[in-house]
Scaffold this active site. Structure first.
Site, PDB file in Angstrom:
ATOM      1  N   SER A 141       4.584  14.080 -24.393  1.00  0.00           N
ATOM      2  CA  SER A 141       5.920  13.329 -23.628  1.00  0.00           C
ATOM      3  C   SER A 141       6.695  12.677 -24.601  1.00  0.00           C
ATOM      4  CB  SER A 141       5.437  12.381 -22.628  1.00  0.00           C
ATOM      5  OG  SER A 141       4.717  11.263 -23.318  1.00  0.00           O
ATOM      6  N   LYS A 179       6.189   5.918 -22.253  1.00  0.00           N
ATOM      7  CA  LYS A 179       7.546   6.265 -22.158  1.00  0.00           C
ATOM      8  C   LYS A 179       8.380   4.948 -22.726  1.00  0.00           C
ATOM      9  CE  LYS A 179       6.537   9.872 -19.276  1.00  0.00           C
ATOM     10  NZ  LYS A 179       5.287  10.073 -19.528  1.00  0.00           N
TER      11      LYS A 179
END
Lengths: 222, 222
Positions: A141, A179
């Site tokens: 990610s 993130k």
DNA sequence: TTTGGATCCATACGTAAGTATAGTACCAAG
DNA sequence: CTTGGTACTATACTTACGTATGGATCCAAA
């Protein structure tokens, strides 16, 4: 359970002897030397004592290596629970290790001498004092940020990140994710660094559970 | 003959390594460990170096005892003065740290808690025992390998890499470069990981000066 | 030219030293 | 009584690791 006064007598004596003989000699004692110092006839008794001390986290050695016995700072490691209330840490021994010698900058065009330096690269000793912990990355990610599958991120506890920082967030379903964090109007945005992935949005009305901010990355490369 | 700068190069290097490895490991290095740290193939070379240092009164050991080698006098980072009065104080041995606590794996979908863990991420303490050193990366020649400008690579001394390993190579003009190493027919190829850059070729007839192999990477991220 | 020092290489041998395995005895707690 | 911990003993095996011996090359000083 942290002081020699509360160890069994011979274990406490061994612990003190390791420290004093190491200081006197400049190198750790062997089991035979410890045995002699204690008036014992064979090394096995001492071996059992140090094994008991090792179980208690008070000494350590490299299995199979001669003269590698050393006293650990006396603190046994404590589990760290992110989801639980943080306890105040007991005073720990400050590491004296200097880290890896810095040999300069590569691709800068100057020659390398690995040992002509006073600078050292410190990783765990840099971060260990502030409650940082490490996580192994799984997935891609954040691949466009150069955070690869299998890398380790070093996370500093911080529930209130600033915009743009890479964070460890725990979502409603209790899954943790890595993130880039943005606080927007009416919501939080958790942005992956992978163009094939979508951001995660969390409404501002919800509690945003941020465990910490990524402060470093380590990768094994061979 | 006042400082280590006036020792022959390798003797000075050995002297520094003994001190630094002793500090980092908590116990003195063996000849084999010193040899490895210096990229040598056998212990005898180091033995000769330390024998020369012993003649000069800079190190001592107990004949026949394993791991009893120690630097005489001076602090670990201080220049050693032969002509001055000095104490015969061995280098001190220090407690060790366990590294950063591992909190598990992120993006695996399981909650991060679970830190009933005995695992620790060790970086400098992992590598320090084998003479590894760090280099700060400048440029983008290995960017497609996830090695970015400003990163630190951890290099293990190794003059004989295998194909495909990322190495620190010193070129004819004495500049150092970070590339993936390939031994080909009649030449060596140093391959960048950046599609905008060309490989460097070195004929086999030339001595290929490899300082070591990249074994790790560290990046500061805040 | 010779000599000594610096620097590297190899193999072989012998001791240092850790570990495995086995046993005994005593004491305290459950 | 049983169990676990503490504390001691022994021998045997295996690996770690220092040392001996031998070799080579290069360089600087006498």
């Amino acid at each position: 359970m942290n002081t020699t006064e509360q160890l069994p007598p011979r274990q406490g004596e061994v612990l003190k002897l390791i420290t004093s003989l190491t200081e006197q000699q400049g190198y750790p004692p062997t089991l035979a030397e410890l045995a002699q110092a204690m008036g014992l006839r064979n090394r096995m008794t001492v071996h059992q004592h140090v094994a008991a001390l090792k179980k208690k986290g008070l000494v350590q050695w490299e299995p199979g290596l001669n003269r590698s016995l050393r006293v650990i700072g006396g603190q046994s490691s404590e589990p760290i629970s992110i989801n639980s209330k943080r306890q105040s840490k007991p005073a720990s021994v400050t590491p004296i290790t200097k880290g890896l010698p810095m040999a300069g900058t590569i691709a800068a065009g100057n020659p390398i001498d690995a040992l002509e330096t006073d600078e050292y690269l410190e990783v765990e000793s840099r971060y260990a004092g502030s409650g940082c912990f490490a996580l192994k990355v799984k997935g891609e990610s954040m691949i466009e940020e150069g955070i690869f599958d299998g890398d380790f991120v070093i996370v500093k506890p911080n529930p209130s990140p600033t915009n743009g920082e890479i964070v460890v967030a725990v979502l409603d379903d209790d899954t943790a994710t890595l993130k880039r964090f943005y606080k927007e109007k009416g919501r939080y945005r958790l942005q992956p660094a992978n163009k094939d992935m979508e951001p995660i949005y969390v409404p501002s009305t919800q509690e945003m559970n941020i465990k910490g901010v990524v402060v470093g990355l380590f990768r094994k490369m061979s």
